[in-house]
Scaffold this motif. Structure first.
Motif, PDB file in Angstrom:
ATOM      1  N   THR A   1       5.417  -2.183  -9.030  1.00 47.38           N
ATOM      2  CA  THR A   1       5.379  -2.313  -7.573  1.00 47.38           C
ATOM      3  C   THR A   1       5.604  -3.766  -7.152  1.00 47.38           C
ATOM      4  O   THR A   1       6.294  -4.032  -6.164  1.00 47.38           O
TER       5      THR A   1
ATOM      6  N   LYS B   1      -3.326   3.071   0.812  1.00 44.61           N
ATOM      7  CA  LYS B   1      -4.161   2.741  -0.335  1.00 44.61           C
ATOM      8  C   LYS B   1      -3.507   1.544  -1.026  1.00 44.61           C
ATOM      9  O   LYS B   1      -2.392   1.650  -1.522  1.00 44.61           O
TER      10      LYS B   1
ATOM     11  N   ALA C   1       0.842  -1.195   0.000  1.00 49.25           N
ATOM     12  CA  ALA C   1       0.000   0.000   0.000  1.00 49.25           C
ATOM     13  C   ALA C   1       0.872   1.237   0.000  1.00 49.25           C
ATOM     14  O   ALA C   1       1.941   1.263   0.607  1.00 49.25           O
ATOM     15  N   TYR C   2       0.451   2.255  -0.735  1.00 45.88           N
ATOM     16  CA  TYR C   2       1.042   3.578  -0.604  1.00 45.88           C
ATOM     17  C   TYR C   2       0.070   4.407   0.215  1.00 45.88           C
ATOM     18  O   TYR C   2      -1.083   4.575  -0.193  1.00 45.88           O
TER      19      TYR C   2
ATOM     20  N   VAL D   1      -2.047  -0.970  -3.495  1.00 45.00           N
ATOM     21  CA  VAL D   1      -1.772  -1.019  -4.919  1.00 45.00           C
ATOM     22  C   VAL D   1      -1.607  -2.465  -5.375  1.00 45.00           C
ATOM     23  O   VAL D   1      -1.750  -2.776  -6.543  1.00 45.00           O
TER      24      VAL D   1
ATOM     25  N   ASN E   1      -3.892  -6.964 -12.035  1.00 39.87           N
ATOM     26  CA  ASN E   1      -4.544  -5.666 -11.900  1.00 39.87           C
ATOM     27  C   ASN E   1      -4.933  -5.500 -10.436  1.00 39.87           C
ATOM     28  O   ASN E   1      -6.033  -5.857 -10.028  1.00 39.87           O
ATOM     29  N   VAL E   2      -3.997  -4.980  -9.671  1.00 38.69           N
ATOM     30  CA  VAL E   2      -4.075  -4.862  -8.218  1.00 38.69           C
ATOM     31  C   VAL E   2      -4.163  -6.254  -7.579  1.00 38.69           C
ATOM     32  O   VAL E   2      -3.447  -6.565  -6.642  1.00 38.69           O
TER      33      VAL E   2
ATOM     34  N   GLY F   1      -1.112   1.433 -13.650  1.00 40.28           N
ATOM     35  CA  GLY F   1      -1.565   1.490 -12.267  1.00 40.28           C
ATOM     36  C   GLY F   1      -1.975   0.134 -11.715  1.00 40.28           C
ATOM     37  O   GLY F   1      -2.542   0.051 -10.629  1.00 40.28           O
TER      38      GLY F   1
ATOM     39  N   TRP G   1      -3.002  -6.281  -3.946  1.00 41.19           N
ATOM     40  CA  TRP G   1      -3.924  -6.795  -2.953  1.00 41.19           C
ATOM     41  C   TRP G   1      -3.853  -8.317  -2.911  1.00 41.19           C
ATOM     42  O   TRP G   1      -4.212  -8.980  -3.869  1.00 41.19           O
TER      43      TRP G   1
ATOM     44  N   GLY H   1       0.044  -2.075 -10.741  1.00 38.17           N
ATOM     45  CA  GLY H   1       1.004  -2.488  -9.720  1.00 38.17           C
ATOM     46  C   GLY H   1       2.097  -3.398 -10.241  1.00 38.17           C
ATOM     47  O   GLY H   1       2.729  -4.106  -9.464  1.00 38.17           O
TER      48      GLY H   1
END
Lengths: 246, 386
Positions: A48, A20, A16-17, A22, A214-215, A43, A24, A45
């Motif tokens: 990340t 929130k 999480a940033y 990013v 996607n997340v 976006g 899961w 992730g």
């Protein structure tokens, strides 16, 4: 597949940033010796995920095992090619020097690189076709050449697992072919490669393993089994169709 | 030269060198202005240290002030991390606050403390030789010479030991982290060294000018070299140069030594900025002109290759066809002729064999979109550049 060794095993990874999330609750098993694409929308992730595996970002939950051990114990086996835009290419240094940085991990603190490190850096430069540019200041290189330098820097680490964050971004077609050739050679030599990738059209041609992200993790497995419109639609949210040659 | 003169120059030179080392990394990390923040916010640390030790050159005072310097960085980063304000705003908020605490502390105790705002801002290099380090009855020289000498020795040693780590974490933090080096540790190490250096040099050149000693040599060297090692060496040389020339300039003008030193640095930067061989303003203008002419030449040669009709290649019709001024057309034709790329026969221009070969290869690169290859091609074919 079942008997094969796992290169990476991720359990319940959440990043999480500012609280929130990013990423899961990611569960992911990556077998050894695959050339894997991570695909997903902006976006999702993707970067990340790589950074969390490498400990550059601290996850708030979950665990990452590389060949059964935490990353910290396996650093020597892992090489990382960050996105080209993350560094300042006006930094006063040469192509050879940047490639040499790949050897710093094996040297540890204080110890300096010597002839052996220089030699392996030169070999890596030759492999990516950049030997002629070894003394070139890095800002004088084209985008494709800079990417090759980054690849060479990962090659000198002589790792078992390679992480690459969008290595084909902003490179010319020749460089793209040269890079993918090297990646396939590495895979054939038994290395594991994890590549954040944007161009869905080339996934079946370049990769033999794919993770949709996607997340959350949407799907992960061999390209020939799971790279289909169903998973693409689940990942990208729209009714997605790619022309995949049968 | 008297002993005092030599001592002052020595202190100035060592201070400039000590500042140049962290300066290079601050400039490369785009953190130059943090040195401004540190140089101001160490003031409360200095004042409190002075109350305790009653000695501006005490190591405890330097340490205490340096801690305030690092605290500044921590505070700036903390405010910035909330994302409520941007970094430059955070810097602008933190250091005046700390500086003003120092100013109030000095004002309140002005009567019994030998420390005034002028000295804080501009330094008092000229008085440095009066405060001497005595061991028993033996005079070991000015105290500030020892202080700045020790600081320089420390940063040089750290630089040599951790050159590799500093370089890598400055260039690519992500790589440094993934290889198991701690960029955070290196960052705070650099901030601590910067703070200690600023405190040490502060005594000599003051809060405002110490920033120039940190930034200017590195910024000047950056324009001249592509190697980090050379950038460091050049910065050190520029520092020493400015110290010595600045001292004599001050002597001649009967002005402040610190002011003269930084003026010399400023002039030095300006000269390099204008005349640096590769990145200077003048060379850039020259290069742009050359590029423009060579692009014209390339267009001209491709036009010749593309058109068989002698009318299109008649020397007098060139202007109409490529829509160039007479002078531009003439310089381009002259350049092509000088390089043996064309032959002129009855006022009709033909490509020479060399010209044909050049345009063929150039076309290949243009269609495959390889502009850098064209540069190599120019080096191969052109005897004279534009």
């Amino acid at each position: 597949m079942r008997n094969e060794k796992l290169a990476i095993k991720i359990d319940d990874l959440t990043v999480a940033y500012d609280y929130k999330p990013v990423l899961w609750d990611i569960d992911l098993k990556i077998p050894e010796g695959v050339l894997m694409a991570i695909v997903g929308p902006n976006g999702a992730g993707k970067s990340t995920l790589i950074k969390a595996i490498l400990g550059i970002i601290k996850p708030i939950a979950g665990s990452v095992k590389i060949f059964g051990k935490p990353y910290k114990a396996q650093r020597a086996k892992v090489a990382y090619v960050p996105q080209k835009g993350t560094v300042d290419w006006d930094f006063p240094t040469t192509a050879l020097d940047v490639v040499m940085m790949g050897t710093y991990g094996s040297l540890g603190w204080i110890k300096r690189p010597g002839q052996a490190q220089r030699k392996s850096a030169l070999e890596a430069l030759e492999k990516v076709g950049m030997l002629a540019f070894k003394n070139r200041q890095i800002s004088q290189l084209s985008g494709g050449q800079q990417q090759r330098i980054f690849l060479a820097r990962a090659l000198v680490q002589n790792a078992s697992i390679y992480f690459m964050d969008e290595p084909f971004q902003g490179v010319d077609a020749t460089t793209e072919r040269a890079i993918i050739k090297i990646l396939k050679e590495l895979r054939d030599a038994g290395k594991t490669l994890i590549v954040v990738h944007h161009d869905l059209q080339t996934v079946p041609e370049y990769f033999n393993w794919v993770t949709f992200l996607n997340v959350k993790r949407i799907a992960s497995g061999p390209v020939k089994d799971i790279f289909n419109d169903d998973n693409l639609t689940k990942t990208y949210g729209i009714n997605y169709k790619v022309a995949i040659n049968p | 030269m008297s002993n005092a003169q030599i001592e002052i120059q020595l202190i100035a030179a060592l201070a400039a060198m000590a500042c140049a080392i962290p300066g290079v990394f601050l400039v490369l990390r785009k953190m130059a202005m943090i040195s401004d923040a540190i140089s101001h916010s160490i003031l409360p640390g200095l004042v409190v240290g002075f109350f305790i030790t009653q000695d501006l050159n005490s190591p405890w005072l330097i340490l205490l002030a340096a801690v305030t310097g690092v605290l500044t960085v921590v505070l700036v980063e903390f405010i910035q991390k909330t994302r409520l304000v941007k970094e430059d705003t955070a810097i602008g908020l933190v250091f005046p606050a700390l500086f003003s605490v120092g100013v109030i502390l000095i004002a309140q105790n002005a009567n019994d403390v030998h420390l005034d705002i002028d000295a804080v801002l501009l330094g008092e290099l000229a008085f440095a030789p009066f405060d001497r380090l005595l061991v028993g009855d033996i005079d070991l020289g000015p105290k500030s010479l020892w202080v700045i000498g020790c600081i320089l020795f420390m940063s040089l040693s750290l630089l040599i030991l951790f050159f590799k780590e500093l370089k890598m974490s400055t260039f690519d933090k992500g790589l440094a982290t993934s290889l198991g080096f701690s960029p955070l540790l290196i960052h705070y190490g650099l901030m601590s060294v910067s703070s200690v250096t600023i405190v040490g040099a502060f005594d000599a050149v003051g809060a405002v000018l110490v920033v120039a000693l940190i930034i200017a040599p590195a910024a000047t060297a950056y324009l001249l070299t592509n190697s980090l090692k050379k950038m460091l060496i050049l910065s050190l040389l520029f520092g020493v140069f400015s110290a010595l020339v600045g001292y004599w300039l001050a002597h001649w003008l009967d002005a402040s030594i610190a002011g003269s030193m930084t003026s010399v640095l400023g002039i030095l930067f300006l000269l390099v900025f204008m005349f640096a061989p590769r990145q200077g303003v003048i060379s850039a203008i020259f290069k742009e002109k050359q590029q423009r002419k060579e692009v014209s030449l390339l267009i001209f040669l491709l036009h010749l290759q593309n058109h068989e009709d002698p009318l299109e290649r008649h020397i007098n019709h060139l202007q109409e066809h490529i829509n160039w001024h007479r002078i531009q057309a003439k310089t381009v034709v002259d350049l092509a002729k000088k390089n043996n790329l064309i032959e002129i026969e009855n006022q009709v221009i033909n490509l020479s064999d060399k010209g044909l070969q050049f345009t063929e290869e150039a076309l290949k690169y243009i269609t495959t979109n390889k502009p850098t290859a064209i540069e190599d091609l120019k080096n191969k074919f052109f005897l004279f550049r534009g």
